[in-house]
Design an enzyme around this catalytic site. Sequence first.
Site, PDB file in Angstrom:
ATOM      1  N   HIS A   2      36.934  66.017  10.534  1.00 49.85           N
ATOM      2  CA  HIS A   2      35.542  65.412   9.902  1.00 49.85           C
ATOM      3  C   HIS A   2      35.541  65.553   8.465  1.00 49.85           C
ATOM      4  CE1 HIS A   2      33.492  65.075  14.029  1.00 49.85           C
ATOM      5  NE2 HIS A   2      34.129  65.983  14.154  1.00 49.85           N
ATOM      6  N   PHE A   4      33.947  64.305   6.257  1.00 52.78           N
ATOM      7  CA  PHE A   4      32.741  64.793   5.285  1.00 52.78           C
ATOM      8  C   PHE A   4      32.098  65.985   5.892  1.00 52.78           C
ATOM      9  CE2 PHE A   4      28.039  64.442   5.711  1.00 52.78           C
ATOM     10  CZ  PHE A   4      27.725  64.489   4.460  1.00 52.78           C
ATOM     11  N   LEU A 138      18.773  57.532  10.483  1.00 53.39           N
ATOM     12  CA  LEU A 138      20.047  56.931   9.911  1.00 53.39           C
ATOM     13  C   LEU A 138      20.478  55.706  10.398  1.00 53.39           C
ATOM     14  CD1 LEU A 138      22.582  57.469   8.059  1.00 53.39           C
ATOM     15  CD2 LEU A 138      23.097  59.109   9.520  1.00 53.39           C
ATOM     16  N   CYS A 139      20.656  54.810   9.729  1.00 56.21           N
ATOM     17  CA  CYS A 139      20.790  53.644  10.105  1.00 56.21           C
ATOM     18  C   CYS A 139      21.647  52.720   9.259  1.00 56.21           C
ATOM     19  CB  CYS A 139      19.822  52.764  10.787  1.00 56.21           C
ATOM     20  SG  CYS A 139      20.257  51.188  11.410  1.00 56.21           S
ATOM     21  N   ARG A 148      32.175  54.471   5.351  1.00 59.21           N
ATOM     22  CA  ARG A 148      31.980  55.754   4.688  1.00 59.21           C
ATOM     23  C   ARG A 148      30.532  55.604   3.916  1.00 59.21           C
ATOM     24  NH1 ARG A 148      34.559  59.126   7.958  1.00 59.21           N
ATOM     25  NH2 ARG A 148      34.010  60.767   6.421  1.00 59.21           N
ATOM     26  N   ALA A 150      27.633  56.236   5.655  1.00 59.30           N
ATOM     27  CA  ALA A 150      26.974  57.532   6.040  1.00 59.30           C
ATOM     28  C   ALA A 150      26.741  58.558   5.241  1.00 59.30           C
ATOM     29  CB  ALA A 150      27.012  57.483   7.473  1.00 59.30           C
ATOM     30  N   LEU A 388      11.912  63.091  17.122  1.00 55.59           N
ATOM     31  CA  LEU A 388      11.663  61.644  17.686  1.00 55.59           C
ATOM     32  C   LEU A 388      12.844  60.845  17.521  1.00 55.59           C
ATOM     33  CD1 LEU A 388       8.122  61.410  15.557  1.00 55.59           C
ATOM     34  CD2 LEU A 388       8.492  62.127  17.828  1.00 55.59           C
TER      35      LEU A 388
HETATM   36  C1  YNC Z   1      25.274  60.876  12.823  1.00 56.92           C
HETATM   37  N1  YNC Z   1      24.450  60.277  13.721  1.00 56.92           N
HETATM   38  O1  YNC Z   1      30.982  61.996  11.712  1.00 56.92           O
HETATM   39  P1  YNC Z   1      33.177  62.895   9.305  1.00 56.92           P
HETATM   40  S1  YNC Z   1      20.829  60.131  14.617  1.00 56.92           S
HETATM   41  C2  YNC Z   1      25.315  62.536  11.283  1.00 56.92           C
HETATM   42  N2  YNC Z   1      24.850  61.883  12.000  1.00 56.92           N
HETATM   43  O2  YNC Z   1      31.923  61.942   9.152  1.00 56.92           O
HETATM   44  P2  YNC Z   1      30.744  55.764   8.149  1.00 56.92           P
HETATM   45  C3  YNC Z   1      27.228  61.125  11.382  1.00 56.92           C
HETATM   46  N3  YNC Z   1      26.870  62.057  10.812  1.00 56.92           N
HETATM   47  O3  YNC Z   1      33.134  63.054  10.702  1.00 56.92           O
HETATM   48  P3  YNC Z   1      29.284  54.353  10.118  1.00 56.92           P
HETATM   49  C4  YNC Z   1      26.657  60.429  12.541  1.00 56.92           C
HETATM   50  N4  YNC Z   1      27.133  59.424  13.038  1.00 56.92           N
HETATM   51  O4  YNC Z   1      34.371  61.780   8.958  1.00 56.92           O
HETATM   52  C5  YNC Z   1      28.142  59.439  12.195  1.00 56.92           C
HETATM   53  N5  YNC Z   1      28.374  60.531  11.269  1.00 56.92           N
HETATM   54  O5  YNC Z   1      32.813  64.185   8.558  1.00 56.92           O
HETATM   55  C6  YNC Z   1      29.578  60.775  10.367  1.00 56.92           C
HETATM   56  N6  YNC Z   1      24.595  53.696  14.127  1.00 56.92           N
HETATM   57  O6  YNC Z   1      30.621  57.547   8.296  1.00 56.92           O
HETATM   58  C7  YNC Z   1      30.738  60.781  10.965  1.00 56.92           C
HETATM   59  N7  YNC Z   1      21.856  56.253  14.129  1.00 56.92           N
HETATM   60  O7  YNC Z   1      29.608  55.389   7.270  1.00 56.92           O
HETATM   61  C8  YNC Z   1      31.808  60.698   9.787  1.00 56.92           C
HETATM   62  O8  YNC Z   1      30.103  55.488   9.527  1.00 56.92           O
HETATM   63  C9  YNC Z   1      30.916  59.765   8.793  1.00 56.92           C
HETATM   64  O9  YNC Z   1      29.196  53.334   9.451  1.00 56.92           O
HETATM   65  C10 YNC Z   1      31.199  58.252   8.940  1.00 56.92           C
HETATM   66  O10 YNC Z   1      27.603  54.899  10.146  1.00 56.92           O
HETATM   67  C11 YNC Z   1      26.952  56.025  10.933  1.00 56.92           C
HETATM   68  O11 YNC Z   1      19.279  59.679  12.450  1.00 56.92           O
HETATM   69  C12 YNC Z   1      25.754  55.515  11.463  1.00 56.92           C
HETATM   70  O12 YNC Z   1      23.358  55.945  15.794  1.00 56.92           O
HETATM   71  C13 YNC Z   1      25.338  56.491  12.420  1.00 56.92           C
HETATM   72  O13 YNC Z   1      23.739  53.112  12.095  1.00 56.92           O
HETATM   73  C14 YNC Z   1      24.768  55.237  10.191  1.00 56.92           C
HETATM   74  O14 YNC Z   1      27.001  54.226  13.011  1.00 56.92           O
HETATM   75  C15 YNC Z   1      25.995  54.098  12.143  1.00 56.92           C
HETATM   76  O15 YNC Z   1      29.348  54.531  11.622  1.00 56.92           O
HETATM   77  C16 YNC Z   1      24.776  53.544  12.870  1.00 56.92           C
HETATM   78  O16 YNC Z   1      31.937  55.435   7.971  1.00 56.92           O
HETATM   79  C17 YNC Z   1      23.530  53.112  14.884  1.00 56.92           C
HETATM   80  O17 YNC Z   1      29.349  59.953   9.299  1.00 56.92           O
HETATM   81  C18 YNC Z   1      22.547  54.290  14.807  1.00 56.92           C
HETATM   82  C19 YNC Z   1      22.548  55.651  14.800  1.00 56.92           C
HETATM   83  C20 YNC Z   1      22.030  57.872  14.166  1.00 56.92           C
HETATM   84  C21 YNC Z   1      20.717  58.334  14.682  1.00 56.92           C
HETATM   85  C22 YNC Z   1      19.951  60.604  13.010  1.00 56.92           C
HETATM   86  C23 YNC Z   1      20.133  61.897  12.451  1.00 56.92           C
HETATM   87  C24 YNC Z   1      21.043  61.943  11.281  1.00 56.92           C
HETATM   88  C25 YNC Z   1      21.244  63.096  10.658  1.00 56.92           C
HETATM   89  C26 YNC Z   1      22.203  63.005   9.624  1.00 56.92           C
HETATM   90  C27 YNC Z   1      22.692  64.380   8.774  1.00 56.92           C
HETATM   91  C28 YNC Z   1      21.574  64.962   8.213  1.00 56.92           C
HETATM   92  C29 YNC Z   1      21.988  66.220   7.519  1.00 56.92           C
HETATM   93  C30 YNC Z   1      20.898  67.177   6.727  1.00 56.92           C
HETATM   94  C31 YNC Z   1      20.667  66.519   5.195  1.00 56.92           C
HETATM   95  C32 YNC Z   1      19.525  66.923   4.535  1.00 56.92           C
HETATM   96  C33 YNC Z   1      20.104  68.656   4.136  1.00 56.92           C
HETATM   97  C34 YNC Z   1      19.007  69.292   3.430  1.00 56.92           C
HETATM   98  C35 YNC Z   1      18.388  70.107   2.680  1.00 56.92           C
HETATM   99 MG    MG Z   2      29.878  52.743   6.582  1.00 56.08          MG
END
Ligand code: YNC
Ligand code: MG
Length: 388
Positions: A2, A4, A138-139, A148, A150, A388
């Site tokens: 991972h 990131f 996150l979307c 990359r 996200a 939620l």
């Molecule tokens: C995810 N859901 O592992 P590595 S949930 C966190 N939460 O990183 P890229 C995620 N990280 O492994 P894409 C993640 N999904 O290389 C992927 N990742 O270290 C990581 N889907 O980025 C992944 N919504 O941009 C990898 O991936 C890196 O283009 C890859 O974008 C991901 O809201 C995403 O499921 C999810 O819209 C945006 O697939 C996309 O695929 C998408 O290349 C459909 O990213 C919708 C979806 C997720 C719902 C959610 C909670 C999110 C939490 C985020 C983390 C928060 C941390 C705390 C921050 C505040 C700190 C303080 C203080």
């Molecule tokens: Mg992306």
Amino acid sequence: RHKFWETQPVGQFKEIGDTSLPEGPIEPPTPSSELKQEPYNLPNHYEWITCDISCEEMCDEVFNLLANNYVEDDENMFRFNYSKEFLCWALQPPGYFKSWHIGVRVKISKKLVAFITGVPARIRVRDEVVNMVEINFLCVHNKLRSKRLAPVMIKEVTRRVHLENIWQAAYTAGVVLPTPMASCQYWHRSLNPKKLIDVGFSRLGARMTMSRTIKLYKLPESTVTPGLRKMELRDLPAVTRLLRTYLSQFVVAPDFHENDVEHWLLTKENVVDSYVVESPETHEVTDFCSFYTLPSTILGNQNYSILKAAYSYYNVSTKTPLLQLMNDALIVAKQKDYDVFNALDVMQNESFLKELKFGPGDGKLHYYLYNYRLRYPLKPSELGLVLL
Ligand code: YNC
Ligand code: MG
């Protein structure tokens, strides 16, 4: 690997089982003079925006981005369809920061292509109440995946959260990341089995006919608990007391005050529904149950386009058995024409899931903390938190 997440203050996979690591914050707050003041760089042609979700046009744009690009099931048959009213509610709790509602636009066309949000929450971990942010929504647009983006979204929301002197976060995801504090499962209770089978949400069981299935899931026309009624504003003190006492038994749970309960639990039509049991004798409020409304778009079905789902939220039983309270919640949801009632195996939910004919879903929901280490992962029943 991972790339990131390995750089972030979260429990790492290689630390699992290392009981010498202390519980609590992983890194200390950054002095305010050292906080990054400018936004992170986006790829060319994209720009950051702060979303005013109370503005109708903005809310429309966010709604459309999510309706077309947000979370789907593993087989891409259903996609969450959060309503605009729901988004306004979810993003504007007491003390919310507009700066934590972050969008990315294409500079020229102004099209919204990515989104992430945070809202403040006090979360208790064991006996410590921590000011946190809850990250959600996150979307990244379908066409911009795997570039990359996200990690940039996550770093930018983190930066803006730090500027408000908050250093911990809670979030959930269907994917496994370093490292879950708990891994939970959704259970589904059919209310409209015929539709659920028609749209491929569930399958006819072995040796089952449609009519036997409909009979199996049939519920009484009306609720059975005497004194069950909609929660009202005047119930706030009692409901807050009930909830605080109930949630105190879990390792991780929100620290709800009256204003939080007013926002998160007072009924909002088609968003959140709450019921209390008021004892017919003493007029005391003894029990409480609630669910929120999150429909899913049904992708590519001729007959139906929306699945109407209720999600179990917070429930407290002191006099009415939890099983009976939840059965009444199912009856209410059926009366209101929901197709399915969903619940996680968190809190004491396991005590009623099987008995009330919930079936296990596929896939898990993983809970995470950011910059806060727990020594062991929790059992779902040790979690008192529903996001939620
Ligand atoms: C995810 N859901 O592992 P590595 S949930 C966190 N939460 O990183 P890229 C995620 N990280 O492994 P894409 C993640 N999904 O290389 C992927 N990742 O270290 C990581 N889907 O980025 C992944 N919504 O941009 C990898 O991936 C890196 O283009 C890859 O974008 C991901 O809201 C995403 O499921 C999810 O819209 C945006 O697939 C996309 O695929 C998408 O290349 C459909 O990213 C919708 C979806 C997720 C719902 C959610 C909670 C999110 C939490 C985020 C983390 C928060 C941390 C705390 C921050 C505040 C700190 C303080 C203080
Ligand atoms: Mg992306």
